[in-house]
Motif scaffolding. Structure first.
Motif, PDB file in Angstrom:
ATOM      1  N   CYS A  29       2.064   9.881  45.109  1.00 58.72           N
ATOM      2  CA  CYS A  29       2.714  10.097  43.827  1.00 58.72           C
ATOM      3  C   CYS A  29       4.200   9.760  43.939  1.00 58.72           C
ATOM      4  O   CYS A  29       4.762   9.099  43.071  1.00 58.72           O
ATOM      5  CB  CYS A  29       2.511  11.547  43.376  1.00 58.72           C
ATOM      6  SG  CYS A  29       3.241  11.938  41.767  1.00 58.72           S
ATOM      7  N   ARG A  30       4.807  10.198  45.008  1.00 61.27           N
ATOM      8  CA  ARG A  30       6.235   9.924  45.219  1.00 61.27           C
ATOM      9  C   ARG A  30       6.517   8.421  45.259  1.00 61.27           C
ATOM     10  O   ARG A  30       7.486   7.948  44.672  1.00 61.27           O
ATOM     11  CB  ARG A  30       6.706  10.590  46.497  1.00 61.27           C
ATOM     12  CG  ARG A  30       8.168  10.408  46.759  1.00 61.27           C
ATOM     13  CD  ARG A  30       8.607  11.132  47.993  1.00 61.27           C
ATOM     14  NE  ARG A  30      10.034  10.892  48.214  1.00 61.27           N
ATOM     15  CZ  ARG A  30      10.736  11.463  49.138  1.00 61.27           C
ATOM     16  NH1 ARG A  30      10.162  12.336  49.952  1.00 61.27           N
ATOM     17  NH2 ARG A  30      11.996  11.194  49.284  1.00 61.27           N
ATOM     18  N   GLN A  31       5.670   7.661  45.922  1.00 60.82           N
ATOM     19  CA  GLN A  31       5.846   6.210  45.994  1.00 60.82           C
ATOM     20  C   GLN A  31       5.715   5.567  44.616  1.00 60.82           C
ATOM     21  O   GLN A  31       6.512   4.698  44.247  1.00 60.82           O
ATOM     22  CB  GLN A  31       4.824   5.588  46.953  1.00 60.82           C
ATOM     23  CG  GLN A  31       5.070   5.911  48.392  1.00 60.82           C
ATOM     24  CD  GLN A  31       3.914   5.494  49.287  1.00 60.82           C
ATOM     25  OE1 GLN A  31       2.745   5.570  48.902  1.00 60.82           O
ATOM     26  NE2 GLN A  31       4.250   5.051  50.494  1.00 60.82           N
ATOM     27  N   ALA A  32       4.705   5.985  43.849  1.00 60.87           N
ATOM     28  CA  ALA A  32       4.491   5.430  42.507  1.00 60.87           C
ATOM     29  C   ALA A  32       5.685   5.736  41.602  1.00 60.87           C
ATOM     30  O   ALA A  32       6.171   4.861  40.873  1.00 60.87           O
ATOM     31  CB  ALA A  32       3.199   5.986  41.908  1.00 60.87           C
ATOM     32  N   ARG A  33       6.159   6.975  41.657  1.00 58.76           N
ATOM     33  CA  ARG A  33       7.317   7.361  40.843  1.00 58.76           C
ATOM     34  C   ARG A  33       8.560   6.568  41.246  1.00 58.76           C
ATOM     35  O   ARG A  33       9.341   6.136  40.406  1.00 58.76           O
ATOM     36  CB  ARG A  33       7.579   8.852  40.982  1.00 58.76           C
ATOM     37  CG  ARG A  33       6.513   9.710  40.323  1.00 58.76           C
ATOM     38  CD  ARG A  33       6.750  11.182  40.607  1.00 58.76           C
ATOM     39  NE  ARG A  33       8.072  11.576  40.166  1.00 58.76           N
ATOM     40  CZ  ARG A  33       8.324  12.429  39.189  1.00 58.76           C
ATOM     41  NH1 ARG A  33       7.323  12.997  38.565  1.00 58.76           N
ATOM     42  NH2 ARG A  33       9.552  12.722  38.854  1.00 58.76           N
ATOM     43  N   GLN A  34       8.729   6.354  42.546  1.00 58.90           N
ATOM     44  CA  GLN A  34       9.892   5.627  43.052  1.00 58.90           C
ATOM     45  C   GLN A  34       9.886   4.168  42.602  1.00 58.90           C
ATOM     46  O   GLN A  34      10.926   3.615  42.262  1.00 58.90           O
ATOM     47  CB  GLN A  34       9.962   5.707  44.576  1.00 58.90           C
ATOM     48  CG  GLN A  34      11.176   5.010  45.162  1.00 58.90           C
ATOM     49  CD  GLN A  34      12.498   5.565  44.644  1.00 58.90           C
ATOM     50  OE1 GLN A  34      12.641   6.757  44.444  1.00 58.90           O
ATOM     51  NE2 GLN A  34      13.452   4.686  44.407  1.00 58.90           N
ATOM     52  N   ILE A  35       8.719   3.552  42.595  1.00 56.65           N
ATOM     53  CA  ILE A  35       8.619   2.161  42.147  1.00 56.65           C
ATOM     54  C   ILE A  35       9.059   2.035  40.697  1.00 56.65           C
ATOM     55  O   ILE A  35       9.854   1.170  40.343  1.00 56.65           O
ATOM     56  CB  ILE A  35       7.184   1.622  42.331  1.00 56.65           C
ATOM     57  CG1 ILE A  35       6.889   1.431  43.814  1.00 56.65           C
ATOM     58  CG2 ILE A  35       6.982   0.316  41.570  1.00 56.65           C
ATOM     59  CD1 ILE A  35       5.440   1.112  44.112  1.00 56.65           C
ATOM     60  N   VAL A  36       8.556   2.916  39.850  1.00 56.14           N
ATOM     61  CA  VAL A  36       8.927   2.868  38.428  1.00 56.14           C
ATOM     62  C   VAL A  36      10.414   3.162  38.268  1.00 56.14           C
ATOM     63  O   VAL A  36      11.122   2.467  37.533  1.00 56.14           O
ATOM     64  CB  VAL A  36       8.077   3.848  37.588  1.00 56.14           C
ATOM     65  CG1 VAL A  36       8.544   3.874  36.137  1.00 56.14           C
ATOM     66  CG2 VAL A  36       6.597   3.468  37.666  1.00 56.14           C
ATOM     67  N   ALA A  37      10.913   4.165  38.967  1.00 57.88           N
ATOM     68  CA  ALA A  37      12.327   4.536  38.851  1.00 57.88           C
ATOM     69  C   ALA A  37      13.241   3.407  39.319  1.00 57.88           C
ATOM     70  O   ALA A  37      14.258   3.121  38.674  1.00 57.88           O
ATOM     71  CB  ALA A  37      12.601   5.804  39.658  1.00 57.88           C
ATOM     72  N   SER A  38      12.892   2.743  40.403  1.00 57.01           N
ATOM     73  CA  SER A  38      13.775   1.705  40.940  1.00 57.01           C
ATOM     74  C   SER A  38      13.671   0.388  40.178  1.00 57.01           C
ATOM     75  O   SER A  38      14.666  -0.306  40.012  1.00 57.01           O
ATOM     76  CB  SER A  38      13.492   1.474  42.425  1.00 57.01           C
ATOM     77  OG  SER A  38      12.200   0.940  42.603  1.00 57.01           O
ATOM     78  N   GLN A  39      12.484   0.051  39.690  1.00 55.77           N
ATOM     79  CA  GLN A  39      12.288  -1.212  38.973  1.00 55.77           C
ATOM     80  C   GLN A  39      12.656  -1.093  37.489  1.00 55.77           C
ATOM     81  O   GLN A  39      12.984  -2.093  36.870  1.00 55.77           O
ATOM     82  CB  GLN A  39      10.833  -1.667  39.081  1.00 55.77           C
ATOM     83  CG  GLN A  39      10.351  -1.906  40.485  1.00 55.77           C
ATOM     84  CD  GLN A  39      10.852  -3.205  41.055  1.00 55.77           C
ATOM     85  OE1 GLN A  39      11.001  -4.179  40.331  1.00 55.77           O
ATOM     86  NE2 GLN A  39      11.112  -3.228  42.334  1.00 55.77           N
ATOM     87  N   GLY A  40      12.527   0.092  36.932  1.00 53.03           N
ATOM     88  CA  GLY A  40      12.777   0.276  35.497  1.00 53.03           C
ATOM     89  C   GLY A  40      11.538   0.029  34.674  1.00 53.03           C
ATOM     90  O   GLY A  40      11.215   0.799  33.791  1.00 53.03           O
TER      91      GLY A  40
END
Length: 96
Positions: free
Chosen positions: A30-41
């Motif tokens: 979950c943390r990885q998925a959230r991080q991808i969205v947060a960093s990519q926009g």
């Protein structure tokens, strides 16, 4: 007119290619998925073998007359991971 149609065609191909080569949420935390969205926009994530969607950090990544509604996906460690949002039409309540 041909230029517009050609642009639309190539944009559609690009979107399809992005969906095919995008990350699979079932193989990440979950943390990885959230991080991808947060960093990519904004990012296309596969949520299963044949399913995918575009997830955004906030409404600034949506088009005009669209807003980001909260979205959850299944990940390797969580059944409902809040990854960000999905762009949806803004519904106007006209009081009826």
């Amino acid at each position: 007119m041909r230029r517009v149609l050609a642009s639309f065609f190539f944009a559609s191909l690009s979107a399809g290619a992005m969906a095919q080569s995008s990350a699979t949420t079932l193989a990440m935390t979950c943390r990885q998925a959230r991080q991808i969205v947060a960093s990519q926009g904004a990012v296309v994530l596969r949520t299963g073998p044949t399913t995918y969607d575009r997830y955004v950090r906030d409404s600034s990544f949506c088009g005009r007359s669209l807003t980001a509604d909260p979205a959850w996906v299944r990940t390797a460690d969580t059944a409902q991971c809040p990854v960000g949002g999905i762009c949806r039409s803004i519904e106007i309540d006209n009081g009826q």
